[in-house]
Design a protein around this motif. Sequence first.
Motif, PDB file in Angstrom:
ATOM      1  N   LEU A 197      13.329  30.561  12.060  1.00 27.88           N
ATOM      2  CA  LEU A 197      13.953  31.348  13.130  1.00 27.88           C
ATOM      3  C   LEU A 197      13.813  32.811  12.739  1.00 27.88           C
ATOM      4  O   LEU A 197      14.650  33.366  12.036  1.00 27.88           O
ATOM      5  CB  LEU A 197      15.424  30.956  13.272  1.00 27.88           C
ATOM      6  N   ASN A 198      12.728  33.429  13.186  1.00 30.23           N
ATOM      7  CA  ASN A 198      12.479  34.807  12.786  1.00 30.23           C
ATOM      8  C   ASN A 198      11.781  35.581  13.899  1.00 30.23           C
ATOM      9  O   ASN A 198      11.561  35.062  14.999  1.00 30.23           O
ATOM     10  CB  ASN A 198      11.664  34.855  11.477  1.00 30.23           C
ATOM     11  N   ILE A 199      11.438  36.815  13.613  1.00 30.21           N
ATOM     12  CA  ILE A 199      10.846  37.692  14.620  1.00 30.21           C
ATOM     13  C   ILE A 199       9.555  37.114  15.178  1.00 30.21           C
ATOM     14  O   ILE A 199       9.246  37.272  16.367  1.00 30.21           O
ATOM     15  CB  ILE A 199      10.608  39.092  14.007  1.00 30.21           C
ATOM     16  N   ASP A 200       8.785  36.429  14.350  1.00 32.13           N
ATOM     17  CA  ASP A 200       7.506  35.883  14.797  1.00 32.13           C
ATOM     18  C   ASP A 200       7.654  34.655  15.680  1.00 32.13           C
ATOM     19  O   ASP A 200       6.762  34.354  16.480  1.00 32.13           O
ATOM     20  CB  ASP A 200       6.634  35.528  13.586  1.00 32.13           C
ATOM     21  N   SER A 201       8.762  33.932  15.546  1.00 32.58           N
ATOM     22  CA  SER A 201       8.889  32.663  16.274  1.00 32.58           C
ATOM     23  C   SER A 201       9.632  32.777  17.601  1.00 32.58           C
ATOM     24  O   SER A 201       9.510  31.908  18.457  1.00 32.58           O
ATOM     25  CB  SER A 201       9.591  31.617  15.395  1.00 32.58           C
ATOM     26  N   VAL A 202      10.427  33.838  17.788  1.00 31.13           N
ATOM     27  CA  VAL A 202      11.256  33.957  18.994  1.00 31.13           C
ATOM     28  C   VAL A 202      10.524  34.728  20.090  1.00 31.13           C
ATOM     29  O   VAL A 202       9.992  35.813  19.852  1.00 31.13           O
ATOM     30  CB  VAL A 202      12.596  34.643  18.672  1.00 31.13           C
ATOM     31  N   SER A 203      10.521  34.160  21.299  1.00 31.65           N
ATOM     32  CA  SER A 203       9.866  34.781  22.452  1.00 31.65           C
ATOM     33  C   SER A 203      10.856  35.430  23.405  1.00 31.65           C
ATOM     34  O   SER A 203      10.578  36.463  24.008  1.00 31.65           O
ATOM     35  CB  SER A 203       9.044  33.740  23.229  1.00 31.65           C
ATOM     36  N   SER A 204      12.024  34.795  23.600  1.00 33.82           N
ATOM     37  CA  SER A 204      13.027  35.320  24.527  1.00 33.82           C
ATOM     38  C   SER A 204      14.390  34.746  24.193  1.00 33.82           C
ATOM     39  O   SER A 204      14.505  33.704  23.546  1.00 33.82           O
ATOM     40  CB  SER A 204      12.651  34.980  25.978  1.00 33.82           C
ATOM     41  N   VAL A 205      15.428  35.451  24.653  1.00 31.73           N
ATOM     42  CA  VAL A 205      16.802  35.013  24.454  1.00 31.73           C
ATOM     43  C   VAL A 205      17.554  35.209  25.769  1.00 31.73           C
ATOM     44  O   VAL A 205      17.477  36.278  26.383  1.00 31.73           O
ATOM     45  CB  VAL A 205      17.501  35.814  23.336  1.00 31.73           C
ATOM     46  N   PHE A 206      18.266  34.153  26.197  1.00 36.11           N
ATOM     47  CA  PHE A 206      19.008  34.199  27.452  1.00 36.11           C
ATOM     48  C   PHE A 206      20.469  33.845  27.215  1.00 36.11           C
ATOM     49  O   PHE A 206      20.783  32.962  26.412  1.00 36.11           O
ATOM     50  CB  PHE A 206      18.431  33.208  28.467  1.00 36.11           C
ATOM     51  N   LEU A 207      21.348  34.510  27.939  1.00 37.30           N
ATOM     52  CA  LEU A 207      22.756  34.131  28.001  1.00 37.30           C
ATOM     53  C   LEU A 207      22.933  33.263  29.227  1.00 37.30           C
ATOM     54  O   LEU A 207      22.514  33.626  30.330  1.00 37.30           O
ATOM     55  CB  LEU A 207      23.632  35.376  28.112  1.00 37.30           C
ATOM     56  N   ILE A 208      23.552  32.084  29.056  1.00 35.96           N
ATOM     57  CA  ILE A 208      23.678  31.153  30.173  1.00 35.96           C
ATOM     58  C   ILE A 208      24.898  30.261  29.977  1.00 35.96           C
ATOM     59  O   ILE A 208      25.317  29.998  28.841  1.00 35.96           O
ATOM     60  CB  ILE A 208      22.393  30.295  30.308  1.00 35.96           C
ATOM     61  N   ASP A 209      25.480  29.814  31.070  1.00 32.41           N
ATOM     62  CA  ASP A 209      26.547  28.833  31.010  1.00 32.41           C
ATOM     63  C   ASP A 209      25.929  27.480  30.669  1.00 32.41           C
ATOM     64  O   ASP A 209      24.894  27.103  31.229  1.00 32.41           O
ATOM     65  CB  ASP A 209      27.279  28.761  32.355  1.00 32.41           C
ATOM     66  N   SER A 210      26.558  26.746  29.769  1.00 30.96           N
ATOM     67  CA  SER A 210      25.998  25.460  29.329  1.00 30.96           C
ATOM     68  C   SER A 210      25.784  24.480  30.483  1.00 30.96           C
ATOM     69  O   SER A 210      24.898  23.627  30.422  1.00 30.96           O
ATOM     70  CB  SER A 210      26.903  24.825  28.269  1.00 30.96           C
ATOM     71  N   ASN A 211      26.582  24.598  31.547  1.00 26.06           N
ATOM     72  CA  ASN A 211      26.427  23.707  32.700  1.00 26.06           C
ATOM     73  C   ASN A 211      25.145  23.972  33.478  1.00 26.06           C
ATOM     74  O   ASN A 211      24.700  23.126  34.257  1.00 26.06           O
ATOM     75  CB  ASN A 211      27.624  23.850  33.649  1.00 26.06           C
ATOM     76  N   ASN A 212      24.559  25.144  33.278  1.00 24.30           N
ATOM     77  CA  ASN A 212      23.349  25.524  34.015  1.00 24.30           C
ATOM     78  C   ASN A 212      22.098  25.509  33.148  1.00 24.30           C
ATOM     79  O   ASN A 212      21.071  26.091  33.515  1.00 24.30           O
ATOM     80  CB  ASN A 212      23.520  26.929  34.617  1.00 24.30           C
ATOM     81  N   LEU A 213      22.188  24.829  31.997  1.00 28.25           N
ATOM     82  CA  LEU A 213      21.099  24.899  31.024  1.00 28.25           C
ATOM     83  C   LEU A 213      19.754  24.488  31.604  1.00 28.25           C
ATOM     84  O   LEU A 213      18.742  25.161  31.393  1.00 28.25           O
ATOM     85  CB  LEU A 213      21.435  24.022  29.813  1.00 28.25           C
ATOM     86  N   GLU A 214      19.724  23.389  32.342  1.00 26.64           N
ATOM     87  CA  GLU A 214      18.441  22.909  32.849  1.00 26.64           C
ATOM     88  C   GLU A 214      17.848  23.824  33.915  1.00 26.64           C
ATOM     89  O   GLU A 214      16.653  23.769  34.185  1.00 26.64           O
ATOM     90  CB  GLU A 214      18.593  21.487  33.390  1.00 26.64           C
ATOM     91  N   ALA A 215      18.691  24.668  34.495  1.00 25.53           N
ATOM     92  CA  ALA A 215      18.215  25.635  35.499  1.00 25.53           C
ATOM     93  C   ALA A 215      18.197  27.039  34.888  1.00 25.53           C
ATOM     94  O   ALA A 215      18.494  28.027  35.564  1.00 25.53           O
ATOM     95  CB  ALA A 215      19.097  25.592  36.744  1.00 25.53           C
TER      96      ALA A 215
END
Length: 202
Positions: A163-181
Amino acid sequence: MIFDENSSNFIYNNIYNWLTNYTPGENRSTNFKKNYHKTWSLISNKIYSLFKKEKLSDEEKDFLKLTCYTGTIYRLHQYTKRRKGYIYPSNFYHAWSKNIAGMKSVKLYGDILLITGHANNAIDVFGVLTFLIKNECITNIEPYKFPQNLCRYESEEEIEYPLNIDSVSSVFLIDSNNLEAWHQYGEPIPKDRWWLSIQNQD
């Protein structure tokens, strides 16, 4: 032979402990990560050594096909509001999943962070187990650590990768109930707010 008997038993028993005692998304101590890093490094080193060979045996080809994964990976963290940064960069191996469906069993609720990334030659956990079991490599199973006990974790499609700078593409904040969307409901976190150093803890 891919691994000798002792190494095969060591890998199996450690993967068993990892799957049954570790919850993806939890923060763990450096000693915990170092302990399991030995297991993942043993597998990863074998993968890379086989890539260097000009000619592979059928067993070696099967090992690479089952255990090596390249593609998109996903990881969840519990969201905690911070002044700066959310993720500790680390070259230790962490649990990711091949797809969002594999994240359903992760017990994180409310606001969460969805981390997406790309892996090159990552470790497919159940691919490793499949190889060891299929080739009868495991000769010393510790008490009660039977392979069938692990079936309930298979749907997570777990991948091990740093889990480092080379492996991460994006980060999102989301409600767990909406994970699949997440494409619809995820709020992108600016890249300059992804990383948290030890000094920035709050």
